[in-house]
Design an enzyme around this catalytic site. Structure first.
Site, PDB file in Angstrom:
ATOM      1  CB  SER A 141     -36.134  65.581  -2.427  1.00  0.00           C
ATOM      2  OG  SER A 141     -35.718  64.584  -1.552  1.00  0.00           O
ATOM      3  CG  ASP A 300     -34.336  62.810  -4.452  1.00  0.00           C
ATOM      4  OD1 ASP A 300     -34.782  62.333  -3.379  1.00  0.00           O
ATOM      5  OD2 ASP A 300     -33.495  63.725  -4.474  1.00  0.00           O
ATOM      6  CG  ASP A 302     -31.562  62.505  -1.834  1.00  0.00           C
ATOM      7  OD1 ASP A 302     -32.679  62.130  -1.425  1.00  0.00           O
ATOM      8  OD2 ASP A 302     -31.244  63.713  -1.905  1.00  0.00           O
ATOM      9  NE  ARG A 303     -33.847  63.609   2.354  1.00  0.00           N
ATOM     10  CZ  ARG A 303     -33.902  64.568   3.258  1.00  0.00           C
ATOM     11  NH1 ARG A 303     -34.319  64.296   4.477  1.00  0.00           N
ATOM     12  NH2 ARG A 303     -33.575  65.802   2.955  1.00  0.00           N
ATOM     13  CB  THR A 376     -28.198  71.761   9.377  1.00  0.00           C
ATOM     14  OG1 THR A 376     -28.063  72.087  10.753  1.00  0.00           O
ATOM     15  CG2 THR A 376     -29.270  70.711   9.210  1.00  0.00           C
ATOM     16  CD  GLU A 400     -28.961  65.635   6.064  1.00  0.00           C
ATOM     17  OE1 GLU A 400     -28.499  66.740   6.395  1.00  0.00           O
ATOM     18  OE2 GLU A 400     -29.714  65.483   5.095  1.00  0.00           O
TER      19      GLU A 400
END
Length: 588
Positions: A141, A300, A302-303, A376, A400
């Site tokens: 990540s 990666d 995903d954020r 979390t 999140e």
């Protein structure tokens, strides 16, 4: 007998030097396999990511899957990888992915191995779409460049949760001797068990996310300009395709950062969460091309981080909680406009993690849908979303604060590609109403109550100090007593998810699952403030998250901000005691 000459040479050198300290670091303890899989530096020895540790991990995982799925050899697994590589040890995400594929294929298990780099969310997408038993993504990540990781998804399309981590870990211990052809990854190229899902997923995924596209005509006409950066990671091509799927003009790509580069040469940390430093080149390109919105993915993809140019000429970088508020508002509004039957709302859910803003709770209360908080991490939200969907509920959105968003039910994990294009559509729609993202965020807070958040962390490399710090909080005024106040702020409630204590429950037992292996205490204050202190699973950090929620109508934002600042200062001074504990502050 050495299969990898590079790692062999590293170890041989240390032996020749008689460097016991370094050898102890390399071979002293095996990487721990947790719910996040593996995350460590690439290099020699069992404490690092390398050919051997990947083979051993995959052998264990394979045996564990055989035990849990009688139809593993019919259904198979998917494996994806990012663009990370490490010259000195010869490790790379692609090499690790091929070795993992070889391990499964040697046992007669079909493998869907992506032929090229992909965003992490494509792995859970493929598990769900092809009904596979499991997925593996080789990625670290947004970690520093020397790291890599091995992230595992279960057959339900979500990241694994306990007890699977323990079961896999044990199976790895029991399968450490490499199987006969473990190193010979060329074998897979001629195997009938090897499939490449790349073309199929690149078609189907972009078809599926279009279910979240509601304003195609506005998208076609919009004058808004967007800049996108993939921060030397995998995102570029896929965000371009997502914009095309929504009929938006392609975003301007930051040229120095659009192609994958395992050295991440233009940033200190490849993490858009770190704020403005990572976005320097994006700001410059936006100024040059007249773009007002920046979309930044982590390596990666995903954020997602988002920044918007304000009327003052300044750039505002939205926090994960602020973008969560906007996307939650937007996705619910789109749902409402497309579901005129009011009875359907009782089956609508949104989720967020316990350290994220409670803004979704406020929206849910007023609008009449369900909100749930989870522990979390997206592994909890993904698994809970799947449970709810299996009961016939609609899970519209989960997020999140660490800039992770799940906007499409087709991916049960955070997805920075769909989040980027949905944010672009939302901004395009708002522009037709002469509203910016910042103005709409204020409108959301005006309607549902201001939610001000502040989060940071301290670095601490000594586990003993961390243990003492939390022990001190549990024995604050004598044995087994938590603090009754923090400076001038009165504590009104305590939830300790390490021990399972919750002062607000009739039986004093916490509802969310507890974990003795990680530290996490949440304090509620009499002034409406909430603060959580927790340790990180992947970094030597003690993190804190704080929030002040005001009911709708309280519009004195400055006063709320000052109050939260004072609360955070008290938290640092009395509960962290950075001087006494020699903690290192987060540096901007």
């Amino acid at each position: 007998y050495h299969q990898n000459p590079k790692t062999y040479a590293i170890v041989k050198q240390l032996l020749a030097e008689g460097n016991a300290g370094e050898l102890q670091k390399y071979f002293g303890s095996r990487m721990e396999f947790g719910t996040a899989g593996l995350r460590a530096a690439m290099g020699a020895g069992i404490s690092h990511m390398n050919d051997l540790t990947i083979i051993q991990t995959t052998q264990g995982f394979c045996r564990y899957l055989e035990k849990n799925f009688s139809d593993l050899k019919k259904r198979g697994v998917v494996i994806g990888f990012d663009a990370r590589a490490h010259l000195s040890s010869g490790g790379s995400s692609k090499r690790f992915a091929r070795l993992a594929a070889n391990t499964f294929i040697s046992q007669g298990v079909p493998v869907y191995l992506f032929s090229d780099i992909i965003p992490t969310p494509f792995v859970p997408y493929t598990v769900t779409h092809l009904k596979l038993c499991a997925g593996i993504m080789v990625t670290a990540s947004h970690n520093p460049k020397q790291d890599n990781g091995y992230k595992v998804y279960w057959g339900n399309g979500a990241q694994i949760i306990s007890p699977h981590d323990k079961g896999i870990s044990q199976a790895i211990e029991e399968n450490q001797e490499p199987w006969p052809q473990a190193w010979d990854d060329k074998l897979i190229d001629s195997s009938l068990l090897l499939h490449d899902p790349y073309a199929m997923v690149n078609k189907e995924y972009f078809k599926d996310i279009q279910k979240q596209c509601f304003y195609r005509n506005i998208n076609k006409e919009t004058n808004l300009k967007f800049v996108h950066t993939s921060v030397h990671g995998v995102g570029h091509k896929f965000v371009q395709l997502a914009f095309k799927a929504f009929d938006l003009s392609p975003p301007f790509a930051v040229p120095e950062q659009k192609d994958p580069d395992p050295d991440f040469p233009t940033v200190k940390y490849p993490n858009p969460e770190e704020g403005k430093g990572v976005l320097t080149l994006s700001f410059a390109l936006a100024e040059k091309d007249g773009a007002t919105i920046i979309l930044a993915n982590d390596p990666d993809a995903d954020r997602l981080a988002v920044a918007e140019k304000q009327e003052s000429g300044e750039w505002k970088v939205f926090s994960g909680n602020e973008l969560g508020a906007l996307l939650g508002w937007w996705i619910f509004t789109c749902w409402k406009n497309n579901n005129k039957d009011n009875r359907a709302i009782k089956d609508v859910y949104m989720l967020s993690s316990t350290v994220s803003s409670k803004i979704l709770r406020a929206i849910a209360l007023k609008e009449g849908f369900h909100f749930e908080e989870t522990l979390t991490g997206f592994k909890w939200m993904g698994n809970r979303a799947k449970q709810l969907m299996d009961q016939g509920k609609a899970v519209l959105f989960a997020f999140e604060e660490a800039i992770g968003y799940m906007c499409c039910p087709a991916v049960l994990d955070k997805d920075g590609v769909s989040a980027a294009v949905i944010t672009a559509e939302m901004a395009s729609f708002l522009a037709t109403r002469n509203l910016s993202l910042s103005q709409q965020l204020k409108a959301v807070y005006d309607e549902y109550g201001f939610h001000i958040t502040k989060a940071s962390y301290f670095i601490c490399h000594d586990p003993k100090v961390i243990q003492q710090l939390f022990d001190n909080l549990r024995n604050f005024d004598g044995k087994n007593t938590y603090p009754k106040s923090c400076g001038r702020f009165k504590v009104s409630g305590i939830r300790d998810l390490t021990t399972g204590y919750d002062s607000s429950q009739p039986d004093q037992k916490a509802i969310l699952p507890t974990s003795k292996s990680s530290q996490m205490i949440t304090f509620t204050f009499a002034n409406g403030g909430v603060a959580t202190m927790r340790t990180s699973g992947t970094e030597p950090k003690i993190k804190y998250y704080s929030e002040l929620c005001a009911p709708p109508g309280n519009s004195d934002v400055e006063q709320l901000k000052n109050e939260l600042d004072e609360l955070v200062n008290a938290l640092e001074k009395h509960f962290f005691q950075p001087e006494k504990n020699k903690l290192q502050r987060k540096t901007e």
